[in-house]
Design an enzyme around this catalytic site. Structure first.
Site, PDB file in Angstrom:
ATOM      1  N   VAL A   1      -7.235   5.906   1.660  1.00  0.00           N
ATOM      2  CA  VAL A   1      -6.302   5.264   0.735  1.00  0.00           C
ATOM      3  C   VAL A   1      -4.919   5.289   1.357  1.00  0.00           C
ATOM      4  O   VAL A   1      -4.452   6.338   1.803  1.00  0.00           O
ATOM      5  CB  VAL A   1      -6.268   5.984  -0.635  1.00  0.00           C
TER       6      VAL A   1
ATOM      7  N   GLY B   1      -8.198  10.690   3.283  1.00  0.00           N
ATOM      8  CA  GLY B   1      -7.158   9.864   2.690  1.00  0.00           C
ATOM      9  C   GLY B   1      -6.400   9.183   3.774  1.00  0.00           C
ATOM     10  O   GLY B   1      -6.908   8.941   4.856  1.00  0.00           O
ATOM     11  N   CYS B   2      -5.122   8.865   3.520  1.00  0.00           N
ATOM     12  CA  CYS B   2      -4.344   8.156   4.513  1.00  0.00           C
ATOM     13  C   CYS B   2      -3.968   9.091   5.658  1.00  0.00           C
ATOM     14  O   CYS B   2      -4.069  10.303   5.557  1.00  0.00           O
ATOM     15  CB  CYS B   2      -3.080   7.582   3.870  1.00  0.00           C
ATOM     16  N   GLY B   3      -3.523   8.492   6.759  1.00  0.00           N
ATOM     17  CA  GLY B   3      -3.103   9.291   7.901  1.00  0.00           C
ATOM     18  C   GLY B   3      -4.268   9.596   8.811  1.00  0.00           C
ATOM     19  O   GLY B   3      -5.006   8.702   9.204  1.00  0.00           O
TER      20      GLY B   3
END
Length: 256
Positions: free
Chosen positions: A25, A91-93
């Site tokens: 995300v 998640g993001c990253g």
């Protein structure tokens, strides 16, 4: 003090789901989402080419956007096996990493590339990008990424509130249009972090050109990958941090 109106960019959660399961995300500008999904899938190694993506469906929900990506059977099976080895939710990253070694992932070697750019072409690439960012011109709040091909100019430009997102959107747009990373240079308005170098190398481009500065790790990674890193481009002046051999002096003529 006086009242006035100002345009600002939108930022919303964008989830990428494969086979019905959320993989990552990001907070992103909700535009060019098919390009975003394609580029993310390529730069994260989820697919090796656009042909492995069968469908992309964009579902707008109350609190964000869910991008449902269907892969071919072989890639879907590989991703399912990869998920079984993840330590926890992603998640993001740096998605789904379990160790420092995974965070500093291996970067593809682009040293064999025959692409050369002249000093004038480097200056031109940044000048063209500066004039091809309508959202930034309106908001002054987003990053831009372009793909520059000698003798053709910028063949794709994408913008986003996140610099990694802008690059992923660019990668997707170029790939969907049939351009190979080996054909040109990635040009960005942001600083050059190690992830920007890694994403550029993954698509096979031997050049990353930036208006802002690089990090030390980005420089080391570009050096090891055989990539030419040009940054701090201001007018006709710029700094070359790695592999200057690919840059032809002004008096030279570009050879395809």
């Amino acid at each position: 003090m006086r009242s006035a109106e100002r345009t600002v960019p939108e930022e919303t959660p964008v989830a990428f789901s494969y086979g019905g399961s959320t993989h990552a995300v990001m907070m992103a500008t909700p535009a060019d989402l098919e390009d975003f999904a394609t580029g993310f899938s390529l730069t994260e190694g989820i697919v090796a080419g656009t042909a492995e993506i069968e469908t992309i469906e964009i579902l707008v929900e109350d609190k964000g956007i869910d991008v449902q990506i269907t892969l071919n059977t072989e890639r879907e099976d590989r991703l399912r096996a990869r998920r079984r080895h993840l330590a926890g939710p992603v998640g993001c990253g740096l998605c789904g990493i379990e160790s420092i070694e995974q965070a500093v992932r291996a970067t593809p070697d682009v040293s064999a590339s025959a692409l050369r750019l002249s000093e004038d072409e480097i200056v031109e690439a940044v000048a063209l990008l500066n004039g091809a960012q309508p959202l930034h011109a309106e908001t002054r709040a987003v990053h831009g990424a372009g793909f520059y091909v000698p003798a053709r100019g910028l063949v794709a430009v994408r913008e986003d509130v996140g610099r990694h997102n802008a690059l992923d959107k660019l990668v997707g747009a170029a790939a969907r249009a049939g351009f190979s990373g080996r054909d040109g240079a990635v040009v960005v308005t942001s600083r050059v972090s190690v992830e920007m170098v890694q994403k550029t190398a993954i698509i096979g481009s031997p050049f990353i050109i930036a208006i802002s500065a690089p990090t030390a790790l980005a420089i080391r990674t570009a050096q090891d990958a055989g990539m030419t890193l040009v940054a701090l481009v201001r007018g006709d002046e710029f700094d070359v941090f790695t592999h200057p051999r690919r840059i032809e002096p002004k008096e030279a003529t570009h050879v395809a």
